[in-house]
Design a protein around this motif. Structure first.
Motif, PDB file in Angstrom:
ATOM      1  N   THR A  85       0.808  -1.226   0.000  1.00 49.41           N
ATOM      2  CA  THR A  85       0.000   0.000   0.000  1.00 49.41           C
ATOM      3  C   THR A  85       0.836   1.268   0.000  1.00 49.41           C
ATOM      4  OG1 THR A  85      -0.204  -0.295   2.399  1.00 49.41           O
ATOM      5  CG2 THR A  85      -2.075  -0.978   1.043  1.00 49.41           C
ATOM      6  N   GLY A  86       2.135   1.133  -0.175  1.00 41.96           N
ATOM      7  CA  GLY A  86       2.940   2.334  -0.349  1.00 41.96           C
ATOM      8  C   GLY A  86       3.646   2.782   0.917  1.00 41.96           C
ATOM      9  N   TYR A  87       4.495   3.771   0.713  1.00 39.98           N
ATOM     10  CA  TYR A  87       5.328   4.302   1.787  1.00 39.98           C
ATOM     11  C   TYR A  87       5.056   5.784   1.985  1.00 39.98           C
ATOM     12  CZ  TYR A  87       9.505   6.676   3.548  1.00 39.98           C
ATOM     13  OH  TYR A  87      10.351   7.515   4.235  1.00 39.98           O
ATOM     14  N   VAL A  88       4.991   6.182   3.228  1.00 36.19           N
ATOM     15  CA  VAL A  88       4.970   7.591   3.570  1.00 36.19           C
ATOM     16  C   VAL A  88       5.898   7.745   4.763  1.00 36.19           C
ATOM     17  CG1 VAL A  88       3.001   7.487   5.165  1.00 36.19           C
ATOM     18  CG2 VAL A  88       3.500   9.602   3.968  1.00 36.19           C
ATOM     19  N   HIS A  89       6.491   8.894   4.877  1.00 32.64           N
ATOM     20  CA  HIS A  89       7.458   9.099   5.951  1.00 32.64           C
ATOM     21  C   HIS A  89       6.812   8.805   7.294  1.00 32.64           C
ATOM     22  CE1 HIS A  89      10.381  11.228   8.536  1.00 32.64           C
ATOM     23  NE2 HIS A  89      11.221  10.881   7.591  1.00 32.64           N
ATOM     24  N   ASN A 113      -1.990  19.456  11.036  1.00 28.22           N
ATOM     25  CA  ASN A 113      -1.795  18.623   9.859  1.00 28.22           C
ATOM     26  C   ASN A 113      -0.514  17.829   9.880  1.00 28.22           C
ATOM     27  OD1 ASN A 113      -4.117  19.590   8.824  1.00 28.22           O
ATOM     28  ND2 ASN A 113      -3.184  21.203   7.615  1.00 28.22           N
ATOM     29  N   ASN A 115       2.374  15.170  10.453  1.00 25.00           N
ATOM     30  CA  ASN A 115       2.423  13.713  10.505  1.00 25.00           C
ATOM     31  C   ASN A 115       3.022  13.313  11.855  1.00 25.00           C
ATOM     32  OD1 ASN A 115       2.622  11.026   9.910  1.00 25.00           O
ATOM     33  ND2 ASN A 115       4.230  11.257   8.379  1.00 25.00           N
TER      34      ASN A 115
ATOM     35  N   SER B  29       2.183  17.820   4.054  1.00 23.03           N
ATOM     36  CA  SER B  29       1.957  17.377   5.433  1.00 23.03           C
ATOM     37  C   SER B  29       2.908  16.272   5.869  1.00 23.03           C
ATOM     38  CB  SER B  29       0.535  16.847   5.577  1.00 23.03           C
ATOM     39  OG  SER B  29      -0.383  17.816   5.169  1.00 23.03           O
ATOM     40  N   VAL B  30       3.658  15.728   4.927  1.00 16.98           N
ATOM     41  CA  VAL B  30       4.574  14.633   5.270  1.00 16.98           C
ATOM     42  C   VAL B  30       5.938  14.966   4.693  1.00 16.98           C
ATOM     43  CG1 VAL B  30       2.663  12.979   5.163  1.00 16.98           C
ATOM     44  CG2 VAL B  30       4.112  13.271   3.176  1.00 16.98           C
ATOM     45  N   GLU B  31       6.967  14.342   5.218  1.00 21.24           N
ATOM     46  CA  GLU B  31       8.315  14.607   4.684  1.00 21.24           C
ATOM     47  C   GLU B  31       8.419  14.131   3.240  1.00 21.24           C
ATOM     48  OE1 GLU B  31      10.945  16.235   7.689  1.00 21.24           O
ATOM     49  OE2 GLU B  31      11.637  15.298   5.864  1.00 21.24           O
ATOM     50  N   GLU B  32       7.885  12.946   2.995  1.00 22.94           N
ATOM     51  CA  GLU B  32       7.981  12.335   1.674  1.00 22.94           C
ATOM     52  C   GLU B  32       6.981  11.188   1.586  1.00 22.94           C
ATOM     53  OE1 GLU B  32      12.084  11.134   1.718  1.00 22.94           O
ATOM     54  OE2 GLU B  32      11.674   9.366   2.924  1.00 22.94           O
ATOM     55  N   ALA B  33       6.648  10.815   0.375  1.00 24.82           N
ATOM     56  CA  ALA B  33       5.729   9.700   0.169  1.00 24.82           C
ATOM     57  C   ALA B  33       6.067   9.055  -1.165  1.00 24.82           C
ATOM     58  CB  ALA B  33       4.288  10.187   0.165  1.00 24.82           C
ATOM     59  N   ASP B  34       5.741   7.787  -1.283  1.00 22.11           N
ATOM     60  CA  ASP B  34       6.071   7.133  -2.547  1.00 22.11           C
ATOM     61  C   ASP B  34       4.876   7.172  -3.494  1.00 22.11           C
ATOM     62  OD1 ASP B  34       5.718   3.505  -2.506  1.00 22.11           O
ATOM     63  OD2 ASP B  34       4.381   5.037  -1.690  1.00 22.11           O
ATOM     64  N   PHE B  35       5.138   6.740  -4.701  1.00 22.59           N
ATOM     65  CA  PHE B  35       4.156   6.812  -5.782  1.00 22.59           C
ATOM     66  C   PHE B  35       2.884   6.059  -5.423  1.00 22.59           C
ATOM     67  CE2 PHE B  35       3.337   7.684 -10.225  1.00 22.59           C
ATOM     68  CZ  PHE B  35       2.411   6.727 -10.576  1.00 22.59           C
ATOM     69  N   TYR B  37       1.645   5.252  -2.480  1.00 22.73           N
ATOM     70  CA  TYR B  37       0.886   5.913  -1.429  1.00 22.73           C
ATOM     71  C   TYR B  37       0.104   7.096  -2.000  1.00 22.73           C
ATOM     72  CZ  TYR B  37      -0.243   8.346   2.915  1.00 22.73           C
ATOM     73  OH  TYR B  37      -0.920   8.967   3.942  1.00 22.73           O
ATOM     74  N   ILE B  64      11.821  13.950  -7.310  1.00 22.49           N
ATOM     75  CA  ILE B  64      11.459  12.535  -7.417  1.00 22.49           C
ATOM     76  C   ILE B  64      12.745  11.728  -7.389  1.00 22.49           C
ATOM     77  CG2 ILE B  64      10.404  10.775  -8.871  1.00 22.49           C
ATOM     78  CD1 ILE B  64       8.565  12.919  -9.988  1.00 22.49           C
TER      79      ILE B  64
END
Lengths: 229, 107
Positions: A85-89, A113, A115, B29-35, B37, B64
């Motif tokens: 389901t993917g990655y988020v920090h 907002n 994280n 809102s986040v440092e980083e996220a992948d495709f 997500y 990217i």
């Protein structure tokens, strides 16, 4: 995949809640608490010598996990969650002072907002602290009172945050706390009942979530690569 | 043309597009996220998301990076400093357009 995160949360709050979507944080911390809680019972039932070396080792494991949970859990998530389901920090721990009392009455969500997760501060420490209160309140009902109180605290402190616990879930923990009073545990091991029960509850929650997550998100369906034009 | 219409005309057109705005809202809102997500969180299709990410990268708002987490290849997206500034500026401008009284009170 069915979205299990609340649509009312902001993107940052959803990212924080996503940290728990696979149940791994609860499963891993719950397992460590379970192991710590089981040691005195194993010593009493198996008539072993001092439990101290094993206890100290497990407490060190807990400390390492508490400090490096992002890295340790990230290792598991890289193999289980991110491909599905993917990655988020990962969420950060909050830097603002905790507003424990205001969040009980304030109807609006207390954090912004960002994280951010309160899991370590409000769940892990709540369960671990309950174990220490035994010294202050000795007596046959102490473990049950501590477990029920921990259940109430977990519900109250987390109900408006990124990872709330449902009423029925903490009610199960509270019920387990009442049941343990009538079970024949060795007296010297009763101090560890809050940790054993809390850890077991957390572990089962985590395992349940993980099983549901894996069933809902088989690896073959995931498709997340950038398409070059 | 009145002031408010003028403000709308001056909105950053790279950001002022629903998909790109959604992408930047998530990344802000986040440092980083992948495709993957981003795709699931925004409800985008793979091709649609790719196209908009390329546009944002071309504008210098996101970076990217293709990397690995464990053995799993990932395309990670992150807001650049320029992207953060532009997004914040856009948000402020939108608040000014939609709630000018609120902005006036703050001043």
């Amino acid at each position: 995949m069915k979205d299990e995160l609340s649509p009312d949360l902001t993107p940052g709050q959803r990212a924080a809640a996503y940290w728990f979507v696979d149940g791994l944080p609860e499963l891993v911390f719950g397992l460590v608490f379970l192991l710590i809680g089981i040691v005195p019972f194993a010593v009493a039932w198996l008539h072993l010598r001092s439990p101290k070396p094993v206890l100290v080792s497990l407490l060190m494991v807990f400390l390492i996990l508490f400090i490096w949970d992002r890295r340790i859990l990230g290792w598991f998530k890289a193999r289980v969650t991110y491909p599905r389901t993917g990655y988020v920090h990962p969420p950060a721990d909050p830097t603002a002072p905790p507003q424990d009392f205001t969040c009980l009455t304030d109807p609006s969500l207390p954090h912004d907002n960002e994280n951010v997760t309160w899991f370590r501060n409000r769940t892990v420490l709540a369960i671990f602290t309950g174990f220490n209160f035994f010294q202050l309140f000795p007596g046959p009902w102490a473990p049950s009172i501590i477990i029920v109180a921990t259940a109430a605290v977990l519900y109250a402190l987390n109900r408006r945050l990124e990872h709330p616990y449902s009423l029925w879930s903490v009610a199960l923990l509270a019920a387990a706390g009442l049941v343990v009073h009538w079970l024949p545990f060795p007296p010297e091991a009763r101090q560890f009942l809050p940790l054993l029960t809390g850890g077991g509850w957390l572990f089962i929650r985590g395992l349940w979530t993980l099983v549901h997550y894996l069933r809902a998100n088989p690896l073959a369906h995931a498709s997340g690569e950038l398409v070059s034009e | 043309m009145n002031d408010r219409a003028e403000e709308v005309n001056q909105l950053n057109r790279v950001i002022h597009e629903p998909t790109r705005l959604a992408i930047l809202s998530i990344l802000a809102s986040v440092e980083e996220a992948d495709f993957l997500y981003l795709m699931r969180e925004g409800g985008f299709t793979q091709g649609n998301l790719s196209a908009h990410l390329a546009k944002l990268e071309e504008a210098g708002y996101i970076k990217i990076v293709k990397t690995f987490k464990g053995k799993y290849p990932m395309t990670i997206c992150k807001l650049t400093t320029k992207g953060k500034l532009e997004f914040n500026g856009y948000a402020k401008r939108m608040i000014g357009i939609l709630q000018p009284q609120k902005l006036a009170r703050k001043r």
